[in-house]
Design a protein around this motif. Structure first.
Motif, short mmCIF file in Angstrom:
data_model
loop_
_atom_site.label_atom_id
_atom_site.label_comp_id
_atom_site.label_asym_id
_atom_site.label_seq_id
_atom_site.Cartn_x
_atom_site.Cartn_y
_atom_site.Cartn_z
N HIS A 108 0.84 -1.20 0.00
CA HIS A 108 0.00 0.00 0.00
C HIS A 108 0.87 1.25 0.00
N TYR A 109 0.43 2.25 -0.74
CA TYR A 109 1.16 3.52 -0.82
C TYR A 109 0.18 4.67 -0.87
N ARG A 110 0.54 5.73 -0.20
CA ARG A 110 -0.14 7.00 -0.37
C ARG A 110 0.93 8.08 -0.38
N PRO A 111 0.77 9.12 -1.16
CA PRO A 111 1.81 10.14 -1.27
C PRO A 111 2.16 10.72 0.11
N PRO A 112 3.44 10.86 0.41
CA PRO A 112 3.82 11.37 1.73
C PRO A 112 3.68 12.89 1.86
N HIS A 113 3.52 13.58 0.73
CA HIS A 113 3.56 15.05 0.73
C HIS A 113 2.22 15.71 0.45
N CYS A 114 1.20 14.90 0.07
CA CYS A 114 -0.10 15.47 -0.29
C CYS A 114 -1.17 14.39 -0.23
N PHE A 115 -2.43 14.81 -0.18
CA PHE A 115 -3.56 13.87 -0.20
C PHE A 115 -3.86 13.49 -1.65
N ALA A 116 -3.87 12.19 -1.92
CA ALA A 116 -4.11 11.71 -3.28
C ALA A 116 -5.52 12.04 -3.73
N ARG A 117 -5.65 12.38 -5.01
CA ARG A 117 -6.97 12.64 -5.60
C ARG A 117 -7.64 11.36 -6.07
N TYR A 118 -6.87 10.30 -6.28
CA TYR A 118 -7.43 9.05 -6.79
C TYR A 118 -6.90 7.87 -5.98
N LYS A 119 -7.75 6.86 -5.82
CA LYS A 119 -7.39 5.62 -5.14
C LYS A 119 -7.60 4.47 -6.13
N SER A 120 -6.51 3.76 -6.46
CA SER A 120 -6.58 2.69 -7.45
C SER A 120 -6.08 1.38 -6.85
N ALA A 121 -6.85 0.30 -7.08
CA ALA A 121 -6.42 -1.04 -6.70
C ALA A 121 -5.82 -1.70 -7.94
N ILE A 122 -4.61 -2.23 -7.80
CA ILE A 122 -3.94 -2.91 -8.91
C ILE A 122 -4.07 -4.40 -8.68
N LEU A 123 -4.78 -5.11 -9.55
CA LEU A 123 -5.10 -6.52 -9.37
C LEU A 123 -4.35 -7.36 -10.40
N VAL A 124 -3.57 -8.33 -9.91
CA VAL A 124 -2.72 -9.14 -10.79
C VAL A 124 -3.02 -10.61 -10.55
N ALA A 125 -3.48 -11.32 -11.57
CA ALA A 125 -3.68 -12.77 -11.47
C ALA A 125 -2.31 -13.45 -11.54
N TYR A 126 -2.12 -14.46 -10.69
CA TYR A 126 -0.75 -14.98 -10.50
C TYR A 126 -0.76 -16.49 -10.29
N ARG A 127 0.29 -17.11 -10.85
CA ARG A 127 0.51 -18.53 -10.57
C ARG A 127 1.98 -18.89 -10.82
N ASN A 128 2.78 -18.82 -9.77
CA ASN A 128 4.18 -19.24 -9.80
C ASN A 128 4.98 -18.57 -10.92
N GLN A 129 4.95 -17.23 -10.93
CA GLN A 129 5.67 -16.46 -11.95
C GLN A 129 6.57 -15.43 -11.26
N GLU A 130 7.50 -15.96 -10.45
CA GLU A 130 8.32 -15.11 -9.58
C GLU A 130 9.17 -14.11 -10.35
N LYS A 131 9.80 -14.54 -11.45
CA LYS A 131 10.65 -13.62 -12.21
C LYS A 131 9.83 -12.46 -12.78
N TYR A 132 8.69 -12.78 -13.35
CA TYR A 132 7.82 -11.74 -13.90
C TYR A 132 7.38 -10.78 -12.79
N LEU A 133 7.04 -11.35 -11.64
CA LEU A 133 6.55 -10.54 -10.53
C LEU A 133 7.60 -9.51 -10.10
N ARG A 134 8.85 -9.94 -9.97
CA ARG A 134 9.88 -9.01 -9.50
C ARG A 134 10.14 -7.89 -10.50
N HIS A 135 10.15 -8.21 -11.78
CA HIS A 135 10.30 -7.16 -12.79
C HIS A 135 9.14 -6.17 -12.72
N LEU A 136 7.94 -6.70 -12.62
CA LEU A 136 6.76 -5.83 -12.56
C LEU A 136 6.81 -4.92 -11.34
#
Length: 344
Positions: A108-136
């Motif tokens: 989770h992240y929120r800007p440390p210097h200001c109140f964010a105008r937008y809240k977005s959930a990033i959803l990633v379907a996953y199955r044993n793809q560790e290399k891809y995950l780290r790059h992403l």
């Protein structure tokens, strides 16, 4: 004198018609969309001049007093456009954590210097793809921070012997993510795609589902076909429920993208797309030779979506939640989604 009056009447008529058209555009699209589309209008972007995704992130420092903290600016001051993307070195989790010091437990992240105008959930379907995950993770965390968003990254992991079911996993992700926050936007993200331009804003269109990956390198930065809705897309929770979410019954590499595009239309909506000069993505590919030898083909659709979309989706979603764990860079939701053999 008569000619002068005629010219005056014609001028007034022109002004009236122009105002009427402008008001109609605002009514149909909303002022924010009108100006956003103006900013995203086609223009030349020089992708030979790229910047590091972590450029100037250090300018965002913690505000001394949260009570007097302002709202974030409408446009982030550190956006640079084209970004340098390379997959030659696999980053460690420690490296990613050290470079993203304001990311909290659970990704989770929120800007440390200001109140964010937008809240977005990033959803990633996953199955044993560790290399891809780290790059992403290495690229997507600073990418989202550059846009001054409040966000959480959710990894929805499938276990069990069944074939991979991306669409059903994303349905699970939406249901679980909505328990945490009233998200403004749900960004459904393939694990092997990395955005190339930080002006590709990870926020939703107010009126319609938005397809963001409009130009992937593996498709020579063009759409593979007109109704394509794969890769990365952004929908408000209202959009998602209006179309009954994604289908649950596509196992393996099926034609769920065509199904999704069709149910958007059947729900009375249309697809809007990020402009191709902004919606560019690199594909993380460890099998380039195989990719070249076997060109991509459009998978066949398995169902009659017109008959099934109201009974196959969020209202019929069944799964078993096995665990929900907050990792330093993401929240992992592990589920058993069962298995139904594909239709033949």
């Amino acid at each position: 004198m008569f000619v002068s009056r005629m010219e005056n009447h014609c001028f007034l008529l022109f002004v009236f018609v122009f105002q009427a058209i402008f008001i109609l555009i605002l009514y149909r699209s909303g002022p924010s969309n009108v100006f956003r589309r103006f900013l995203e209008s086609p223009r030349v972007v020089d992708y030979s001049k790229r910047r590091d995704v972590y450029t100037n992130l250090s300018l965002f420092t913690r505000a001394p007093n949260e009570d007097t903290m302002p709202y974030c600016s409408a446009q982030s001051p550190i956006l640079v456009g084209p970004l340098t993307i390379t997959f030659r070195v696999l980053p460690s989790e420690r490296t990613i954590m050290e470079r993203n010091r304001f990311v909290q437990s659970g990704g989770h992240y929120r800007p440390p210097h200001c109140f964010a105008r937008y809240k977005s959930a990033i959803l990633v379907a996953y199955r044993n793809q560790e290399k891809y995950l780290r790059h992403l993770l290495y690229y997507i965390h600073p990418f989202l921070q550059r846009q001054q968003l409040s966000y959480t990254i959710y990894l929805i992991q499938q276990v069990g012997p069944g074939s991979f079911n991306r669409a059903k996993l994303l349905n699970v992700g939406v249901r679980e993510a909505m328990k945490d926050e009233e998200w403004d936007c749900l960004v459904l993200h393939d694990i092997d795609l990395v955005p190339e331009n930080d002006y590709n804003l990870y926020i939703c269109d107010e009126y319609y589902p938005k397809h963001m990956a409009s130009a992937m390198d593996k498709f020579q930065y063009t759409l593979p076909y007109n109704s394509f809705f794969g890769g990365v897309s952004a929908l408000t929770p209202e959009h998602y429920m209006k179309m009954n979410g994604f289908p649950n019954t596509y196992w393996g590499d099926g034609g769920e993208n065509d199904d999704i595009a069709t149910r958007i239309r059947l729900a009375g909506m249309k697809i809007v797309r990020t402009s191709p000069h902004l919606g560019r993505y690199r594909v993380i590919d460890y099998n380039e030779e195989t990719e070249i030898q076997k060109p991509w083909r459009r998978p066949p659709s398995q169902h009659n979506t017109r008959k099934t979309w109201k009974t196959d989706g969020m209202n019929t979603l069944q799964f078993r939640l096995l665990s929900r764990t907050k990792h330093p860079l993401y929240t992992k939701i592990t589920v058993d989604i069962g298995y139904v053999p594909p239709f033949f």
